[in-house]
Design a protein around this motif. Structure first.
Motif, PDB file in Angstrom:
ATOM      1  N   LEU A  54    -113.294  73.958  31.605  1.00 55.59           N
ATOM      2  CA  LEU A  54    -112.564  73.025  32.465  1.00 55.59           C
ATOM      3  C   LEU A  54    -112.209  71.721  31.753  1.00 55.59           C
ATOM      4  O   LEU A  54    -111.688  70.792  32.361  1.00 55.59           O
ATOM      5  N   GLN A  55    -112.536  71.653  30.460  1.00 55.74           N
ATOM      6  CA  GLN A  55    -112.180  70.526  29.596  1.00 55.74           C
ATOM      7  C   GLN A  55    -112.692  69.189  30.131  1.00 55.74           C
ATOM      8  O   GLN A  55    -111.969  68.197  30.229  1.00 55.74           O
ATOM      9  N   THR A  56    -113.964  69.172  30.489  1.00 54.10           N
ATOM     10  CA  THR A  56    -114.627  67.954  30.953  1.00 54.10           C
ATOM     11  C   THR A  56    -116.059  67.998  30.471  1.00 54.10           C
ATOM     12  O   THR A  56    -116.407  68.795  29.612  1.00 54.10           O
ATOM     13  N   ASN A  57    -116.908  67.146  31.011  1.00 55.08           N
ATOM     14  CA  ASN A  57    -118.323  67.186  30.637  1.00 55.08           C
ATOM     15  C   ASN A  57    -119.173  67.546  31.851  1.00 55.08           C
ATOM     16  O   ASN A  57    -118.710  67.478  32.986  1.00 55.08           O
ATOM     17  N   VAL A  58    -120.403  67.927  31.577  1.00 57.66           N
ATOM     18  CA  VAL A  58    -121.311  68.362  32.648  1.00 57.66           C
ATOM     19  C   VAL A  58    -121.524  67.228  33.647  1.00 57.66           C
ATOM     20  O   VAL A  58    -121.563  67.458  34.857  1.00 57.66           O
ATOM     21  N   GLU A  59    -121.634  66.012  33.157  1.00 56.60           N
ATOM     22  CA  GLU A  59    -121.843  64.849  34.030  1.00 56.60           C
ATOM     23  C   GLU A  59    -120.733  64.749  35.077  1.00 56.60           C
ATOM     24  O   GLU A  59    -120.984  64.481  36.243  1.00 56.60           O
ATOM     25  N   HIS A  60    -119.514  64.964  34.645  1.00 54.09           N
ATOM     26  CA  HIS A  60    -118.385  64.879  35.579  1.00 54.09           C
ATOM     27  C   HIS A  60    -118.456  65.997  36.627  1.00 54.09           C
ATOM     28  O   HIS A  60    -118.192  65.756  37.806  1.00 54.09           O
ATOM     29  N   ILE A  61    -118.818  67.196  36.220  1.00 52.69           N
ATOM     30  CA  ILE A  61    -118.914  68.308  37.168  1.00 52.69           C
ATOM     31  C   ILE A  61    -120.021  68.042  38.185  1.00 52.69           C
ATOM     32  O   ILE A  61    -119.842  68.244  39.378  1.00 52.69           O
ATOM     33  N   VAL A  62    -121.165  67.543  37.725  1.00 55.62           N
ATOM     34  CA  VAL A  62    -122.321  67.369  38.607  1.00 55.62           C
ATOM     35  C   VAL A  62    -122.194  66.126  39.485  1.00 55.62           C
ATOM     36  O   VAL A  62    -122.463  66.172  40.682  1.00 55.62           O
ATOM     37  N   THR A  63    -121.784  64.990  38.899  1.00 54.57           N
ATOM     38  CA  THR A  63    -121.792  63.726  39.660  1.00 54.57           C
ATOM     39  C   THR A  63    -120.407  63.187  39.982  1.00 54.57           C
ATOM     40  O   THR A  63    -120.276  62.294  40.815  1.00 54.57           O
ATOM     41  N   GLY A  64    -119.407  63.656  39.276  1.00 53.35           N
ATOM     42  CA  GLY A  64    -118.066  63.130  39.487  1.00 53.35           C
ATOM     43  C   GLY A  64    -117.730  61.958  38.588  1.00 53.35           C
ATOM     44  O   GLY A  64    -116.613  61.472  38.571  1.00 53.35           O
ATOM     45  N   LYS A  65    -118.695  61.501  37.805  1.00 55.54           N
ATOM     46  CA  LYS A  65    -118.458  60.383  36.889  1.00 55.54           C
ATOM     47  C   LYS A  65    -117.877  60.917  35.590  1.00 55.54           C
ATOM     48  O   LYS A  65    -118.394  61.863  35.020  1.00 55.54           O
ATOM     49  N   GLU A  66    -116.830  60.288  35.132  1.00 51.43           N
ATOM     50  CA  GLU A  66    -116.183  60.681  33.875  1.00 51.43           C
ATOM     51  C   GLU A  66    -116.791  59.843  32.760  1.00 51.43           C
ATOM     52  O   GLU A  66    -116.742  58.620  32.788  1.00 51.43           O
TER      53      GLU A  66
END
Length: 154
Positions: A54-66
């Motif tokens: 999904l071309q993001t990081n785990v933090e963004h998936i879990v918490t929504g913070k980029e």
């Protein structure tokens, strides 16, 4: 927003179907559907794989913070804080040392000498760029100051 909502949003932004995402992750379409409806959550391995697909990081998936380049930002902030703290301490010591040296001219020569060493310590603190330089310079200065004061007392 839930983890499932973020997975759905990121998947759709990339134009992937649930089937496409499932194929890329090596899981069933039902597993992706359960994640997106918050019936279940992806395990740690699937979160890592999801972040790549999904071309993001785990933090963004879990918490929504980029978060981007976390390690670099933390290191740079630490270096800057260390540098500014030593500079402030250095200028305080420099001012105090000069004041001690001036007062020492009227009281006793030993106070001039101690004031000079405190001022030099302040200059070292103000100019030190890295912690390792400070750890080398400060003990040497203390040793020299102690030796000179010891020799002057005899």
């Amino acid at each position: 927003m839930t983890i499932g909502n973020r997975i759905t949003e990121l998947r759709k932004a990339l134009g992937l179907s649930q089937e496409d995402l499932a194929d890329k992750l090596g899981v069933s379409r039902q597993a992706v559907s359960k994640w997106e409806t918050d019936v279940s959550a992806p395990d740690a391995f699937n979160l890592i794989a999801l972040s790549k697909v999904l071309q993001t990081n785990v933090e963004h998936i879990v918490t929504g913070k980029e978060i981007k380049d976390v390690n670099v930002e933390v290191k740079n902030n630490t270096d800057k804080n260390h540098r500014s703290n030593l500079s402030i301490l250095g200028f305080i010591l420099l001012g105090g040392g000069i004041l001690m040296a001036i007062i020492g001219m009227f009281l006793d020569f030993i106070w001039c000498l101690i004031g000079g060493f405190v001022a030099v310590t302040g200059i070292i603190f103000a100019l030190v760029q890295k912690k390792k330089h400070f750890l080398i310079a400060f003990p040497i200065l203390l040793f020299v100051m102690g030796a000179v004061i010891f020799l002057l007392t005899f």
